[in-house]
Scaffold this active site. Structure first.
Site, PDB file in Angstrom:
ATOM      1  N   CYS A   4      93.517  76.082 -66.002  1.00  0.00           N
ATOM      2  CA  CYS A   4      92.301  76.758 -65.594  1.00  0.00           C
ATOM      3  C   CYS A   4      92.574  78.374 -65.701  1.00  0.00           C
ATOM      4  O   CYS A   4      93.502  78.513 -64.735  1.00  0.00           O
ATOM      5  CB  CYS A   4      91.479  76.321 -64.289  1.00  0.00           C
ATOM      6  N   GLY A  91      75.224  80.860 -69.390  1.00  0.00           N
ATOM      7  CA  GLY A  91      76.159  82.067 -69.917  1.00  0.00           C
ATOM      8  C   GLY A  91      77.443  81.639 -69.184  1.00  0.00           C
ATOM      9  O   GLY A  91      78.545  82.672 -69.172  1.00  0.00           O
ATOM     10  N   HIS A  96      85.305  77.591 -63.264  1.00  0.00           N
ATOM     11  CA  HIS A  96      85.895  77.907 -61.781  1.00  0.00           C
ATOM     12  C   HIS A  96      84.906  78.909 -61.073  1.00  0.00           C
ATOM     13  O   HIS A  96      84.774  79.914 -61.666  1.00  0.00           O
ATOM     14  CB  HIS A  96      87.340  78.396 -61.949  1.00  0.00           C
ATOM     15  N   HIS A  98      82.827  81.616 -59.615  1.00  0.00           N
ATOM     16  CA  HIS A  98      82.884  83.160 -59.662  1.00  0.00           C
ATOM     17  C   HIS A  98      81.595  83.795 -59.593  1.00  0.00           C
ATOM     18  O   HIS A  98      80.708  83.400 -60.345  1.00  0.00           O
ATOM     19  CB  HIS A  98      83.662  83.617 -60.744  1.00  0.00           C
TER      20      HIS A  98
END
Ligand code: AMP
Length: 112
Positions: A4, A91, A96, A98
């Site tokens: 990641c 999108g 992870h 954010h």
């Protein structure tokens, strides 16, 4: 998570322009800014997206929003937009959690 990107930034293995940190979150400039202020706020822990975070660790949602607010103020853009792109069809490209903090230019509404 080993593969990641944002875990790599959180651990310091991948460089980023960090502008704020808290015990559970880190804020850094987006590589491809869409506004004069374009900062990403992530959790240090790996979570897929904000819906998963809200179930797994609701206090971290609040901490993330608090960091976003501090960032917007510190950037001199207290009027800002906070965006969580959630799922690829909306999108999301990094899986992870954010938040995008966007400010410093007129922001259209509705966003399209
Ligand atoms: P999203 O499309 O909502 O998943 O947002 C991912 C964001 O991460 C995009 O705006 C990218 O420009 C940004 N991004 C990708 N790689 C990096 C990186 N290494 N450092 C900073 N921002 C990045």
């Amino acid at each position: 998570v080993e593969t990641c990107l944002f875990c790599g930034i959180a651990s310091g293995d991948i460089p980023a322009d960090i502008v704020a940190e808290s015990s559970g979150t880190i804020a850094f400039r987006d590589l491809n800014p869409q506004a004069p202020t374009h900062v990403l706020v992530i959790t240090r822990e790996h979570h897929l997206d904000v819906t998963e975070l809200a179930v797994a660790a609701p206090d971290l949602v609040a901490e993330l929003v608090r960091t976003a607010t501090l960032v917007a103020d510190a950037q001199g853009t207290p009027a800002f937009r906070l965006v969580f792109n959630t799922r690829a069809e909306a999108g999301q490209s990094v899986f992870h959690v954010h938040a995008h903090v966007l400010g410093g230019r007129p922001l259209l509404w509705p966003p399209g």
